[in-house]
Design an enzyme around this catalytic site. Sequence first.
Site, PDB file in Angstrom:
ATOM      1  N   ASP A   1      33.412  33.579  41.577  1.00  0.00           N
ATOM      2  CA  ASP A   1      34.683  33.894  41.378  1.00  0.00           C
ATOM      3  C   ASP A   1      35.371  34.234  42.718  1.00  0.00           C
ATOM      4  OD1 ASP A   1      37.276  34.545  39.759  1.00  0.00           O
ATOM      5  OD2 ASP A   1      36.622  36.738  40.307  1.00  0.00           O
TER       6      ASP A   1
ATOM      7  N   ASP B   1      39.320  35.755  43.346  1.00  0.00           N
ATOM      8  CA  ASP B   1      39.858  37.199  43.235  1.00  0.00           C
ATOM      9  C   ASP B   1      38.966  38.279  43.100  1.00  0.00           C
ATOM     10  OD1 ASP B   1      42.567  36.008  43.782  1.00  0.00           O
ATOM     11  OD2 ASP B   1      42.295  35.390  41.776  1.00  0.00           O
TER      12      ASP B   1
END
Length: 357
Positions: A19, A21
């Site tokens: 991922d 963010d």
Amino acid sequence: MLRSSQLPLAEAYDTALLDLDGVVYAGGQAVEHAVGALAAARSAGMRLAYVTNNAARTPEVVAAHLTRLGVAAEPSEVVTSAQAVARLIAEEVAPGARVLCVGGEGLRVALAERGLTVVEGADDEPVAVVQGYGGPELAWARLAEAALAVGRGAAWYASNTDLTIPTGRGIAPGNGAAVEVVRIATRWMREAPEPRVAGKPRPPMHRETILRTGARRPLVVGDRLDTDIEGAHAGGVDSLLVLTGVCDAAQLLRARPEHRPTFVAADLRGVLVPHPGPRPQPAAEPGDERGPGATADGGGFSCGGWTARAGHRELLLDGAGDPIDGLRALCAAAWSAAGDGGCEAEADRALARLGLA
């Protein structure tokens, strides 16, 4: 239950599905230790893929951003929820169909790559509406057009439904908040519509990621229990939770089974090291005072120099050492006590001992 790995994770898994963010960066800045850890993981032979529910930017823009931060990345290594939802729509509508796009450039480009025709309003007679994170510039009028089109019968899609997104200034509304606006505006319909969602934790995102990376033994790395970790569960793959984004230690202790990661680490340096697993400790005989790791009312769990158990209303912790080992022991105690639910025992004092409160 958290598992152990005698090998560093960068050697035990062929591909990290990362991922972005809250894991690699927050806002415009790299998360501490992320750049060095990713370079070391790549040097160890681990392939890196950047998997994001943020549909606003194209893979080319994301890769350039990563490279500016010091993380060498190619557009082919970036997988977005915009790509996943564009594939989903293209499989379900006629070639070249009109789609009302409420989102950023990343979503528009992904739709065009699938041969779909992007239109701007409900009066353009779209057969589908798709929402994706468009950044803080998203205009209220765009949400109105989406609601009007859905109200007229257009199929409804969403790249993802994350209610929040981490930024350099704190937690801000995500695409899920915009989806809720359209949901509220279409409640008048006899059969209230629901969007088809492609992003994590839904299967279309996992399928898109595997198709694009060819990973054989992937490790999902994320900061959110309800997207990254739940998505790993849905895809049947292992996961690493890092505590640099949305999820904190207290939330992890309360996690339900589908939100429990395989491994946990403070940050991305966790991919470079082996991971000890919590070990069950036998229950003590009455009168045996061996601390909270073994008591008359039930066995506890140990990890590193720590032992933990779930008391009547509180998680109890004793020992010393690496705070993440203490958290691993607490997770084992909390999840064992909670079973298929979420642990309700108080953990503030235990987490304060670890500096994780």
